[in-house]
Structures are given as structure tokens and as C-alpha cells.
Design a protein around this motif. Sequence first.
Motif, PDB file in Angstrom:
ATOM      1  N   SER A 267      -9.645   2.317   6.889  1.00 44.16           N
ATOM      2  CA  SER A 267     -10.185   1.056   6.304  1.00 44.16           C
ATOM      3  C   SER A 267     -10.670   1.400   4.789  1.00 44.16           C
ATOM      4  N   GLY A 268      -9.844   1.814   4.361  1.00 42.69           N
ATOM      5  CA  GLY A 268      -9.814   2.552   2.512  1.00 42.69           C
ATOM      6  C   GLY A 268      -8.954   1.214   1.647  1.00 42.69           C
ATOM      7  N   TYR A 269     -10.157   1.240   0.626  1.00 41.44           N
ATOM      8  CA  TYR A 269     -10.155   0.566  -0.253  1.00 41.44           C
ATOM      9  C   TYR A 269      -9.367   0.977  -1.408  1.00 41.44           C
ATOM     10  N   VAL A 270      -8.052   0.912  -1.065  1.00 43.55           N
ATOM     11  CA  VAL A 270      -6.767   1.904  -1.210  1.00 43.55           C
ATOM     12  C   VAL A 270      -5.827   1.416  -2.309  1.00 43.55           C
ATOM     13  N   HIS A 271      -5.769   0.332  -2.918  1.00 43.55           N
ATOM     14  CA  HIS A 271      -5.284  -0.846  -4.150  1.00 43.55           C
ATOM     15  C   HIS A 271      -6.003  -1.786  -4.785  1.00 43.55           C
ATOM     16  N   PRO A 272      -7.215  -1.575  -5.188  1.00 41.96           N
ATOM     17  CA  PRO A 272      -7.593  -2.368  -5.493  1.00 41.96           C
ATOM     18  C   PRO A 272      -7.438  -3.387  -6.969  1.00 41.96           C
ATOM     19  N   LEU A 273      -6.360  -2.725  -7.664  1.00 37.46           N
ATOM     20  CA  LEU A 273      -5.877  -4.148  -7.999  1.00 37.46           C
ATOM     21  C   LEU A 273      -5.017  -5.398  -7.001  1.00 37.46           C
ATOM     22  N   GLN A 274      -5.056  -4.610  -6.751  1.00 33.91           N
ATOM     23  CA  GLN A 274      -4.491  -5.501  -5.360  1.00 33.91           C
ATOM     24  C   GLN A 274      -5.262  -6.937  -5.441  1.00 33.91           C
ATOM     25  N   HIS A 275      -7.504  -6.541  -5.351  1.00 27.82           N
ATOM     26  CA  HIS A 275      -8.229  -7.533  -5.220  1.00 27.82           C
ATOM     27  C   HIS A 275      -9.208  -7.037  -5.938  1.00 27.82           C
TER      28      HIS A 275
ATOM     29  N   PRO B 187      -4.270   4.451  -5.358  1.00 27.68           N
ATOM     30  CA  PRO B 187      -2.745   5.434  -4.788  1.00 27.68           C
ATOM     31  C   PRO B 187      -1.312   4.622  -4.131  1.00 27.68           C
ATOM     32  N   VAL B 188      -1.560   3.369  -5.129  1.00 27.17           N
ATOM     33  CA  VAL B 188      -0.325   2.686  -4.948  1.00 27.17           C
ATOM     34  C   VAL B 188       0.801   2.808  -5.821  1.00 27.17           C
TER      35      VAL B 188
ATOM     36  N   LEU C 264      -3.162   5.888   7.096  1.00 31.46           N
ATOM     37  CA  LEU C 264      -3.366   5.183   7.029  1.00 31.46           C
ATOM     38  C   LEU C 264      -3.889   4.546   8.191  1.00 31.46           C
ATOM     39  N   SER C 265      -5.168   3.537   8.620  1.00 31.50           N
ATOM     40  CA  SER C 265      -5.578   2.680   9.910  1.00 31.50           C
ATOM     41  C   SER C 265      -7.168   1.791   8.866  1.00 31.50           C
ATOM     42  N   CYS C 266      -6.755   1.155   9.841  1.00 28.46           N
ATOM     43  CA  CYS C 266      -7.396  -0.842   9.592  1.00 28.46           C
ATOM     44  C   CYS C 266      -7.404  -1.638  10.413  1.00 28.46           C
ATOM     45  N   GLY C 267      -7.958  -2.196  10.583  1.00 28.86           N
ATOM     46  CA  GLY C 267      -8.632  -3.658  11.053  1.00 28.86           C
ATOM     47  C   GLY C 267      -8.217  -4.981  10.521  1.00 28.86           C
ATOM     48  N   ASP C 268      -8.441  -6.109  10.810  1.00 29.07           N
ATOM     49  CA  ASP C 268      -7.860  -6.918  10.237  1.00 29.07           C
ATOM     50  C   ASP C 268      -9.567  -8.485  10.195  1.00 29.07           C
ATOM     51  N   GLY C 269     -10.204  -7.228  10.400  1.00 32.64           N
ATOM     52  CA  GLY C 269     -11.187  -8.726  10.055  1.00 32.64           C
ATOM     53  C   GLY C 269     -12.155  -9.571  11.451  1.00 32.64           C
TER      54      GLY C 269
ATOM     55  N   ALA D 127     -10.927  -7.243   5.928  1.00 27.07           N
ATOM     56  CA  ALA D 127      -9.707  -8.416   6.059  1.00 27.07           C
ATOM     57  C   ALA D 127      -8.779  -8.296   4.462  1.00 27.07           C
ATOM     58  N   ILE D 128      -9.174  -7.931   3.963  1.00 23.98           N
ATOM     59  CA  ILE D 128      -8.737  -7.061   2.131  1.00 23.98           C
ATOM     60  C   ILE D 128      -8.439  -5.970   2.325  1.00 23.98           C
ATOM     61  N   MET D 129      -8.839  -5.223   3.215  1.00 20.00           N
ATOM     62  CA  MET D 129      -8.709  -4.077   3.026  1.00 20.00           C
ATOM     63  C   MET D 129      -7.431  -3.857   4.530  1.00 20.00           C
ATOM     64  N   ARG D 130      -7.316  -4.714   5.271  1.00 21.38           N
ATOM     65  CA  ARG D 130      -6.071  -4.322   5.981  1.00 21.38           C
ATOM     66  C   ARG D 130      -4.605  -5.057   4.956  1.00 21.38           C
ATOM     67  N   GLU D 131      -4.632  -5.980   3.533  1.00 22.63           N
ATOM     68  CA  GLU D 131      -3.943  -6.344   2.721  1.00 22.63           C
ATOM     69  C   GLU D 131      -3.491  -5.327   1.832  1.00 22.63           C
ATOM     70  N   GLU D 132      -4.234  -4.407   1.882  1.00 21.17           N
ATOM     71  CA  GLU D 132      -4.022  -3.228   0.585  1.00 21.17           C
ATOM     72  C   GLU D 132      -3.765  -2.251   1.033  1.00 21.17           C
TER      73      GLU D 132
END
Length: 345
Positions: free
Chosen positions: A197-205, A239-240, A253-258, A294-299
Motif C-alpha cells: 500500500s505504498g505512497y509510491v507516486h506523490p505527484l499523482q495526488h 519511484p515512477v 507491489l501490493s495494494c487494496g482498492d479501498g 483507493a489513492i494508493m491503488r491508483e499510484e
Amino acid sequence: MAPTPGSSRRHVLASLAALGVLAPAGPAGAASLPTGAGRRGPQVVHAEDVADRITDLTLRSPALGGKGAVRLLTPRGWHRRRDGARWPTLYLLPGGDGDHLMWTRHHGIHRLADLRDTLVVMPDMPLYGFATDWWNHGAGGPPRVATYHLGEVMPLMERHFGAGPRRAVAGESQGGFGALSYTALRPGLFRAAAGYSGYVHPLQHPHTVRAGMTYLGLDWLALWGHPVRQRRIWEAPDPVRLAHRLRGVPVHLSCGDGRLGPLDPPGTEPDEHVPGLEDPENPFPEDVYSPTEAIMREENETLAARLGTAGARLTTRFYAGTHDPAYWSREFRASLPLLLAALHG
């Protein structure tokens, strides 16, 4: 026979003092000595075995401008180690709350037999530290979280605590950002990386960084500045943007959808409302209980696509679920074979 906590503590303290890492307590009861990096380097001010194979260190960190903490899960034979003994080392990074104790308290990694021959290093991080050296409106200075992790904790572990050059890294939430960012920024430093559930692309949000830090009473512009005016600062550890540097690296990478998933117990409440977290032009679906996830999933989906193009050795696990430690425990165990293969293979 496992050492008792009292004898283990005496052993750790004696060993550190002999190495010149820890001095006898002074008049005020504090113990400190330069670690070998000089007076400007980190200092160990306390060391204690708190349980079988679990050792806690308290550091005085110039990079943080205060104290830091590291929990070690030690491998078999670590207390009887001789000079030059080294173990493959797994670094586990905390989420935005900076709690390095989460890995044992909530994830129970000390009960995993697969880790008995691996040194696990779990450093802390300031609240919302984001595994980065803060910009501080151009002034720099503390908290320099990346410098703390890579320039203080890691050299200290390798000089005095048996950490070897075979390294892997993983992290939850903001720690997932750190795991991927550090691996890309320093090619060859880590043999594998995983983010849960990484915050892997802060510039996206970028609005979520502003919302989260403002909600906590922090100055959001002190982190990386403004996402438009200081865009290069935001991009530097992202990272992106750095995905091309992960070519050939095993990445998980793993993440839920919220949405509610199988590990969310009956009666689970939606996440606490954070003003500004939701984009008015792109509201969350009504069945999303965890907007953060949900935000992390998009990233993570954005990063996964970029890593696939870049040629990383990527595995993913995307699922229904919230931003909750229960999922990170499950996903850590699922990714552990990949991490250990990189360390011991």
C-alpha cells in the motif's frame, strides 16, 4: 539456551563499548560515544535486548536533529558473532506514523522461521517523514530522513551490528515509497524491494500530501515545496520517475482498492475524514471505506505500468481491502520468498 534479557543487555552493552560505539554511562546516566563517523556522526545512547532475538537501539541522529530508534531482529548466532561476521540484511521501513515497532508488535515477524538466518533492521521515522530529506523552504536541515536511513543507520549496522552487503528493503504505506525510492536512487544498494500500500507516486495526488500534513498540523510545503513551483524537488525521489533505474530488480507491489475486503472485520468504520483528501472533480465511489487506500491503488497501478515498461522483475497483488496492517502482514508474508531469494539465493 537463549540468553536472559538481563544477560543479553549486558552482552550488548559490553560488545558496543568494546567496539567504541557505546561509552559507559556518564553522571546523568546517558551513554554515548561517536560510532566511528566522528562527532558529527550518529551516536548510540542506549542498547537493550527486549526479547529473544529482539534488540532495541536509541540513537542520537544529526540527520534527524534529535533521537532516532532502531529495532533489530537478530539471526541465529548473532550474540556470539566475531569480527567480520556478516548476515544478509532486510531493511523494513515504517509508515507515515514512523512506528518501527509495528513490524513485531502487529506483524509478528519475529515468529517467522524463515527469518532466522537474516538480520532484520527496522528504523523509525519522524511523523509523516516520507523517507526523504525535507526541503524546509530551501534551508535544508532536519529532518533528513533519507540521510538518516541510508547515511547513518545503514553504515552503523554494517560497521558494528553484522549487517552485510546483501540487502533487500520493504515498507508499508510511506515506507513503501521509501523502499522503491531508495532502491532507484541508489542502484545496486538493494537486491530486491517491496511496497505494501505504498505512497509510491506523490505527484499523482499532490493534494493528498497537503491534506494529510495540514490535518496533522505540519507545514506541507516544508517537505518538497510546491508541486508546481518546486516540481523538480518532487520528482527527484519519485519511484515512477525513477522506474528506469529498477530494470532487472525484483520488485513486489501490493495494494487494496479501498473497499471492504476479507480481512476487514464486521463493523469496520470508514476512515476518519481528512478535509481536502478527496478531489472534488474525481470523488470516491460510495463503497470506498478507505480513501487513502483507493489513492494508493491508483499510484501503485501507475508505477506497475511504468516498471513493466522499464523491465523490472515485477510481481503484483492487487485486491479488495483497506489501508490496514492486517493486509500488510499478509502481503509481507506473500512477498517474503522473493525478498529472501534475493538475499540468500
